[in-house]
Motif scaffolding. Structure first.
Motif, PDB file in Angstrom:
ATOM      1  N   TRP A 195       0.823  -1.210   0.000  1.00 42.22           N
ATOM      2  CA  TRP A 195       0.000   0.000   0.000  1.00 42.22           C
ATOM      3  C   TRP A 195       0.863   1.269   0.000  1.00 42.22           C
ATOM      4  O   TRP A 195       0.583   2.229  -0.711  1.00 42.22           O
ATOM      5  N   PHE A 196       1.918   1.254   0.798  1.00 39.92           N
ATOM      6  CA  PHE A 196       2.749   2.454   0.911  1.00 39.92           C
ATOM      7  C   PHE A 196       3.876   2.504  -0.122  1.00 39.92           C
ATOM      8  O   PHE A 196       4.598   3.496  -0.188  1.00 39.92           O
ATOM      9  N   THR A 197       4.030   1.453  -0.919  1.00 41.96           N
ATOM     10  CA  THR A 197       5.110   1.397  -1.900  1.00 41.96           C
ATOM     11  C   THR A 197       4.629   1.663  -3.317  1.00 41.96           C
ATOM     12  O   THR A 197       5.273   2.391  -4.077  1.00 41.96           O
ATOM     13  N   VAL A 198       3.503   1.068  -3.688  1.00 45.62           N
ATOM     14  CA  VAL A 198       2.997   1.189  -5.056  1.00 45.62           C
ATOM     15  C   VAL A 198       2.340   2.563  -5.241  1.00 45.62           C
ATOM     16  O   VAL A 198       1.402   2.905  -4.502  1.00 45.62           O
ATOM     17  N   PRO A 199       2.785   3.359  -6.190  1.00 46.24           N
ATOM     18  CA  PRO A 199       2.264   4.727  -6.354  1.00 46.24           C
ATOM     19  C   PRO A 199       0.758   4.804  -6.552  1.00 46.24           C
ATOM     20  O   PRO A 199       0.115   5.780  -6.160  1.00 46.24           O
ATOM     21  N   ALA A 200       0.177   3.786  -7.173  1.00 41.68           N
ATOM     22  CA  ALA A 200      -1.255   3.830  -7.472  1.00 41.68           C
ATOM     23  C   ALA A 200      -2.127   3.673  -6.229  1.00 41.68           C
ATOM     24  O   ALA A 200      -3.357   3.855  -6.323  1.00 41.68           O
ATOM     25  N   TYR A 260      -3.832   9.712  -1.021  1.00 40.62           N
ATOM     26  CA  TYR A 260      -3.528  10.617   0.086  1.00 40.62           C
ATOM     27  C   TYR A 260      -2.301  11.505  -0.143  1.00 40.62           C
ATOM     28  O   TYR A 260      -2.044  12.403   0.641  1.00 40.62           O
ATOM     29  N   GLY A 261      -1.557  11.216  -1.194  1.00 34.74           N
ATOM     30  CA  GLY A 261      -0.315  11.934  -1.400  1.00 34.74           C
ATOM     31  C   GLY A 261       0.876  11.141  -0.891  1.00 34.74           C
ATOM     32  O   GLY A 261       0.739  10.021  -0.374  1.00 34.74           O
ATOM     33  N   GLU A 262       2.039  11.704  -1.031  1.00 30.82           N
ATOM     34  CA  GLU A 262       3.281  11.018  -0.659  1.00 30.82           C
ATOM     35  C   GLU A 262       3.324  10.722   0.831  1.00 30.82           C
ATOM     36  O   GLU A 262       3.031  11.581   1.665  1.00 30.82           O
ATOM     37  N   ALA A 263       3.677   9.478   1.161  1.00 34.59           N
ATOM     38  CA  ALA A 263       3.841   9.087   2.562  1.00 34.59           C
ATOM     39  C   ALA A 263       5.310   9.223   2.960  1.00 34.59           C
ATOM     40  O   ALA A 263       6.198   9.103   2.113  1.00 34.59           O
TER      41      ALA A 263
END
Length: 233
Positions: free
Chosen positions: A129-134, A140-143
């Motif tokens: 979830w936090f790795t794949v850009p899609a 939510y934008g960049e984590a």
């Protein structure tokens, strides 16, 4: 002579998500007839095909796939992939080909299933979830980098445990995660493990894991399911 089995209804979807394929692999290995009903993953309670429609929530109150309805057992509904694997094994694996023959084997299987659903599944899901850009970025934008790294680190730890277990099993003459044969534990772990490289796992540093994945991929029933659902690495 017993009556032929009626097809079990299996709810899933056409995409490459890792949990529904587990059910299809075991059903094929057990030779069970089934009917596949694909569900729309959009959360639209007005759409009869949606996982959030009241008709499906009556089957799985969590509104996720997979789930099954078994007409051979008074239309019992079972949801959550590990619970479905355990159910199918208990009801239909009378020769214990893929389940525990005794208390020791059943305990090992239950422990490793619990580790899969508490460790591998949720941690790898968050890492993706936090790795794949899609996914997170698109919504939510960049984590922060440390968020994704936390889950990638956890996946390295989880697969290190698996690697060590497979090394112990190899020393005992077994190719599988627990016991001396393929079990529902291997089926539960494989569908997520095939995507472990997405979260930074280098299979060259996990040779037992790499070889174990290849062994299951060579099983015709598993190969068929992976290809059907486009479950890639």
């Amino acid at each position: 002579m017993s009556a032929p089995l009626e097809p079990i209804t299996i709810f899933g979807h056409e995409g490459g998500a890792p949990n529904p394929p587990k059910v299809f692999i075991l059903a094929k290995l057990l030779g069970l007839p089934y009917t596949f009903i694909p569900k729309d993953m959009k959360h639209d309670p007005e759409d009869p095909n949606s996982i959030k429609h009241p008709s499906y929530l009556a089957v799985n109150p969590n509104g996720r796939v997979p789930a099954i309805i078994d007409p051979n057992q008074d239309n019992i509904a079972v949801w959550e992939s590990a619970a479905i694997l355990q159910y199918l094994a208990e009801v239909y694996d009378k020769d214990f080909k893929y389940s525990g023959k005794n208390l020791q084997e059943r305990t090992l299987i239950n422990s490793w299933l619990a580790f899969q659903i508490s460790g591998q599944g949720p941690m790898q899901g968050q890492a993706i979830w936090f790795t794949v850009p899609a996914y997170h970025k698109a919504v939510y934008g960049e984590a922060p980098d440390h968020v994704a790294q936390r889950f990638r680190n956890e996946m390295h730890r989880v697969y290190s445990v698996v690697e060590t277990q497979l090394e112990k099993q190899k020393a005992n003459g077994s190719d599988w995660l627990v016991t001396d044969r393929l079990t529902i534990v291997d089926i539960a772990w494989i569908t997520w493990a095939r995507g472990c490289t997405y979260v930074g796992i280098d299979l060259d540093t996990f040779p037992n894991l790499r070889d174990w994945i290849a062994r299951i991929e060579a099983i015709p029933e598993a190969k068929e399911v992976f290809e059907q659902f486009q479950l890639g690495k």
